[in-house]
Design a protein around this motif. Structure first.
Motif, PDB file in Angstrom:
ATOM      1  N   UNK A  78       7.885   7.434   0.358  1.00  0.00           N
ATOM      2  CA  UNK A  78       7.392   6.251   0.898  1.00  0.00           C
ATOM      3  C   UNK A  78       7.787   6.111   2.443  1.00  0.00           C
ATOM      4  N   UNK A 126       0.899   3.987  -2.965  1.00  0.00           N
ATOM      5  CA  UNK A 126       0.605   5.489  -2.585  1.00  0.00           C
ATOM      6  C   UNK A 126       1.642   6.452  -2.982  1.00  0.00           C
ATOM      7  N   UNK A 127       2.814   6.088  -2.633  1.00  0.00           N
ATOM      8  CA  UNK A 127       4.002   6.943  -3.215  1.00  0.00           C
ATOM      9  C   UNK A 127       4.232   6.900  -4.611  1.00  0.00           C
ATOM     10  N   UNK A 175       0.902  -1.139   0.056  1.00  0.00           N
ATOM     11  CA  UNK A 175       0.000  -0.059  -0.082  1.00  0.00           C
ATOM     12  C   UNK A 175       0.779   1.235  -0.186  1.00  0.00           C
ATOM     13  N   UNK A 176       1.833   1.162   0.872  1.00  0.00           N
ATOM     14  CA  UNK A 176       2.661   2.531   0.815  1.00  0.00           C
ATOM     15  C   UNK A 176       3.420   2.811  -0.624  1.00  0.00           C
TER      16      UNK A 176
END
Lengths: 317, 282, 251
Positions: C163, C126-127, C122-123
């Motif tokens: 991140x 997202x990043x 997810x990170x």
């Protein structure tokens, strides 16, 4: 809309809390305790390397001193007879030292011109594919265990030399020199070759620009520029020859007498230790005398390596 | 100009002849051993203990002994060598202590193998009471192998681009995390290549194991690290010089097995190097 | 509009050995600002940037005096690791690790202790979305990052920095090696990040500074000559040296 889905990226809205939150406890433990331990190990390893050299020197010195309490240092250094089991025993290192020097000189006279010459050929003359083949062959030579060459010396080279020179035995200094020359070649070739190819391209181009042939460039420009590196190669080759044990133990005839020529049996420092250690009684003068011989050997190779390192440093500049 | 060209022709021919003078004996030595030894290599020779005063039977215990020695040497020298190299490349400042380490590495590489034997004998066999044993021999060979492993590891670590370290540190990784994840993985090929090479040397060494490990005749396998073992190079030395009337074919076959083992290790090192060179992305 | 500055430097002097690179730098950077820093080569811009997250200390001869405050707290009280997590940096040339796209972005969270695969995924996603790279790479996250184009690599570097969850992002001439289209994409990303991050952009390109930054500082030979709203600085420079520089009379 990236702004709304940012919970996976640690929010910086509350920095003080996120410090603790994001650093999982395992990671904190690793950073606080694990890493210092690893870094300690790393430092200790570095220290240990120095300690080993010290210990080697210290142990040799300690046991040598045990000899010199019983047997004067002067008689050890200048005594011309090595008779460890006669009564009284004599531990003169001169014959062994001369044995090592004779064999080394013999080997160097043979292998330096050959080694540097072929390094020149490999670095400057040989086309690329031939160069690779030659370098692999030199690497193969470097990896042949010395005991194998010693074995070949006994069964093949010694008889050949005996017949050629009409000797009473082929187990003599020359046999040792020839084999040692062969063994020192990889060291000399590879380091000389490195020195030659690291001569700046501009030197060569300048010489070519003046109309010099490749040979003139190599002989008058490249070779002199590489001289430091080549000297280092020769020194390291000498170090290798002086320290080599098995070959000389097997083929030089093991006679601890002052040699008058390379065509007679002799005995080197290394071969004396290897040959006699098994027969000594721990704690006897003879036993300690062998450590004193080891100390002499250590001192010689230590000096040679320091000088070689000095040349290498100069070559790098 | 023609004279110069002629001189060049002559000079290059001389250099070529010199090279030939070196290359031909190398090939002859290898062929000589293969031709004389290959005939005696049988399954029995490789898998049986020596019999009949070493005049018959095989060299199995010596092969196993040498392999065990190599493994023991690696277990000791590889971590120590790599950690020292990490110290030198990643931690050391340019101070007296660092220069002492570098000097020590240079000198370790120049110490004659027989002196290592002496040291191993007093330090490990006598002082630490390991006795003449696999352990004492491995430690002795290990110290001897250190300089090559350190030098190779150092070069490998230095060849990893500085930017990797910078990236990792700039993301907040610690120094050790940086080394562990952003430096070591890319240095491992070089480290392995150097290690295998130094181990192949250790496998062929005789002088350091003369008084620290080698058994003259021990037709069984070791039970522990404190046992003596037979070793190929020492075995060849013994049958070539100490025992009369050994059939030459046995000596040749022993020499061939020893050379084959050493070459095999060299080959592994070359393959490793080629394999990783192809894979690397920087 | 009085708010606590995110970054504040007080009497900052920086040295490499005996050579003083920065002299008495006093700066305040409020939250969510994009500050441009311009100036000729060797004016100390990069040193200033790297002083903020203590990267200069990788050089053994480096020393500094004065204070740097992050959220009012002296950065010497914060560990290097934590500081660099909070203040990320994008280097001049795109510098990616020789691993996959995914592993490049996941590296930071991993060293900070995130082990859960889903959280990591997810990170990373997202990043990459925030760095405007997700659409281009979502189907090839396992490919080596070096196969990306220069512009993509630079956005990957931004994603990698995002991140770890920074508060401030430093850019050290991020577009110096990029073509105009890639440059525009990086600049777009910076504009989008404004909502959540404080950003400092060192650039040789005065046009880029005027396009992207809200305030701009001019460094010359280790000194902060002038700082002000970008438009003002470029239109009515207070100092003659600034005027000379932006009109191209030297540098």
């Amino acid at each position: 809309m990236p702004n709304n889905s940012s919970e996976s990226i640690a929010s910086h809205a509350e920095p003080r809390r996120s410090e603790a939150g994001m650093l999982a406890s395992v990671t904190r433990w690793r950073r606080k305790i694990g890493e210092p331990i690893i870094e300690l190990c790393i430092r200790l390893s570095g220290i240990l390397v120095v300690v080993f050299v010290f210990l080697i020197f210290l142990f040799l010195l300690r046991d040598s001193l045990s000899l010199f309490r019983q047997y004067p240092l002067r008689r050890f250094l200048f005594g011309t007879a090595w008779l460890p089991i006669s009564e009284p025993p004599q531990f003169g290192v001169v014959p062994l030292l001369l044995g090592s020097i004779y064999v080394t000189l013999g080997a160097i006279v043979i292998c330096v011109p050959l080694g540097v010459g072929s390094a020149m050929f490999i670095a400057e003359v040989a086309p690329k594919h031939l160069k690779n083949v030659l370098k692999s062959l030199v690497e193969i030579l470097a990896s042949i265990p010395s005991v194998v060459l010693g074995f070949l010396g006994i069964i093949w080279l010694a008889p050949v030399l005996r017949n050629t020179f009409h000797l009473s035995t082929g187990m003599c200094g020359l046999t040792g020199s020839l084999l040692l020359a062969f063994m020192a070649l990889p060291t000399i070739i590879s380091i000389s070759e490195d020195a030659l190819i690291s001569v700046p391209r501009t030197y060569r181009e300048a010489a070519f620009g003046l109309g010099a042939t490749r040979w003139q460039t190599l002989w008058r420009i490249v070779l002199p520029s590489a001289s430091s590196g080549i000297l280092a190669a020769v020194m390291l080759g000498i170090g290798r020859v002086v320290g080599e044990t098995m070959v000389v133990l097997m083929v030089t005839g093991n006679a601890p007498v002052i040699p008058r020529s390379l065509l007679q049996p002799l005995r080197t420092l290394t071969a004396t230790i290897a040959g006699e250690m098994g027969e000594t009684v721990g704690g006897s003068d003879h036993y300690y005398a062998l450590f004193a011989v080891g100390l002499v050997l250590f001192a010689i190779t230590f000096t040679i390596n320091l000088v070689a390192d000095l040349f290498l440093r100069r070559a790098r500049k | 100009m023609n004279g110069a060209k002629l001189r060049q022709q002559i000079a290059f021919s001389v250099l070529g002849a010199i090279t030939l003078l070196i290359v031909v004996p190398i090939i002859l030595v290898i062929l000589y051993i293969i031709i004389n030894g290959a005939g005696s290599i049988t399954w029995q020779f490789l898998t049986q203990a020596p019999r009949n005063g070493m005049k018959a039977g095989g060299i199995f215990p010596a092969i196993v002994g040498t392999i065990l020695l190599v493994v023991g040497t690696m277990l000791f020298a590889l971590p120590l060598g790599v950690l020292s190299a990490i110290y030198l490349v990643e931690y050391a400042r340019d101070d007296l202590f660092t220069r002492m380490i570098k000097l020590s590495v240079v000198n370790l590489s120049g110490i004659p193998s027989i002196v290592y034997g002496l040291f191993g004998f007093t330090a490990f066999v006598l002082l630490l009471h390991f006795g003449t044993s696999l352990l004492a021999g491995s430690l002795t060979l290990g110290i001897m192998s250190l300089p090559v492993i350190i030098t190779a590891s150092k070069e490998a670590l230095e060849s990893v681009p500085l930017t990797y370290r910078e990236i990792s540190l700039s993301l907040g990784a610690t120094k050790w995390q940086t080394i562990r994840y952003c430096v070591l993985p890319y240095a491992i090929p070089g480290i392995l290549t150097g290690t295998v090479l130094s181990l192949s040397r250790a496998a062929g060494e005789t002088a350091p194991i003369l008084f620290t490990v080698a058994a003259f005749y021990l037709p069984r396998l070791p039970h522990s690290a404190f046992d003596q073992v037979m070793a190929l190079p020492y075995h060849l030395y013994v049958i070539a010089t100490q025992v009369p009337n050994i059939p030459l074919s046995i000596s040749f076959a022993t020499a061939l097995v020893l050379i084959a083992l050493v070459f095999l290790m060299n080959l592994v090192s070359i393959i490793l190097r080629a394999h990783y060179r192809k894979k690397r992305l920087w | 509009m009085v708010s606590e500055p995110v970054i504040k430097t007080v009497h900052l002097d920086c040295f490499f050995g005996a050579h003083q690179v920065l002299r008495n730098i006093n700066l305040e950077i409020p939250a969510n600002e994009i500050l441009g820093i311009i100036g000729p080569a060797n004016s100390g811009k990069t040193t200033f940037l790297r002083a903020l997250n203590r990267l200069n200390y990788l050089h053994r001869t480096y020393s500094q005096s004065g204070e740097i405050l992050l959220d009012g707290r002296d950065i010497r009280q914060i560990s290097d690791n934590l500081l660099r997590k909070k203040i990320g940096i994008i280097f001049a040339l795109p510098q990616v690790l020789p691993v996959s796209i995914l592993d490049n972005v996941a590296y930071g969270p991993k060293v900070h202790g995130v082990t859960n695969k889903e959280t990591l995924a997810r990170t990373v996603e997202e990043a990459l979305k925030r760095a405007y790279l997700w659409e281009e790479v979502k189907d090839r996250l396992q490919e080596p990052a070096v196969r990306l184009s220069g512009g993509q690599q630079q956005r990957l570097c931004i994603a990698r920095t995002l991140a770890v969850g920074p508060q401030v992002i430093l850019y050290d001439e991020p577009c110096s090696g990029l073509d105009p289209i890639s440059t525009a994409k990086v600049e777009d990303a910076m504009q989008q990040l404004k909502a959540d991050y404080t950003q400092i952009l060192v650039t040789n390109n005065t046009k880029q500074a005027s396009r992207v930054s809200e305030r701009c500082a001019f460094f010359l030979m280790g000194e902060l000559v002038e700082i002000g709203p970008t438009h003002d600085l470029f239109t009515y420079p207070q100092d003659k040296r600034t005027d000379d520089y932006i009109t191209g009379r030297f540098g």
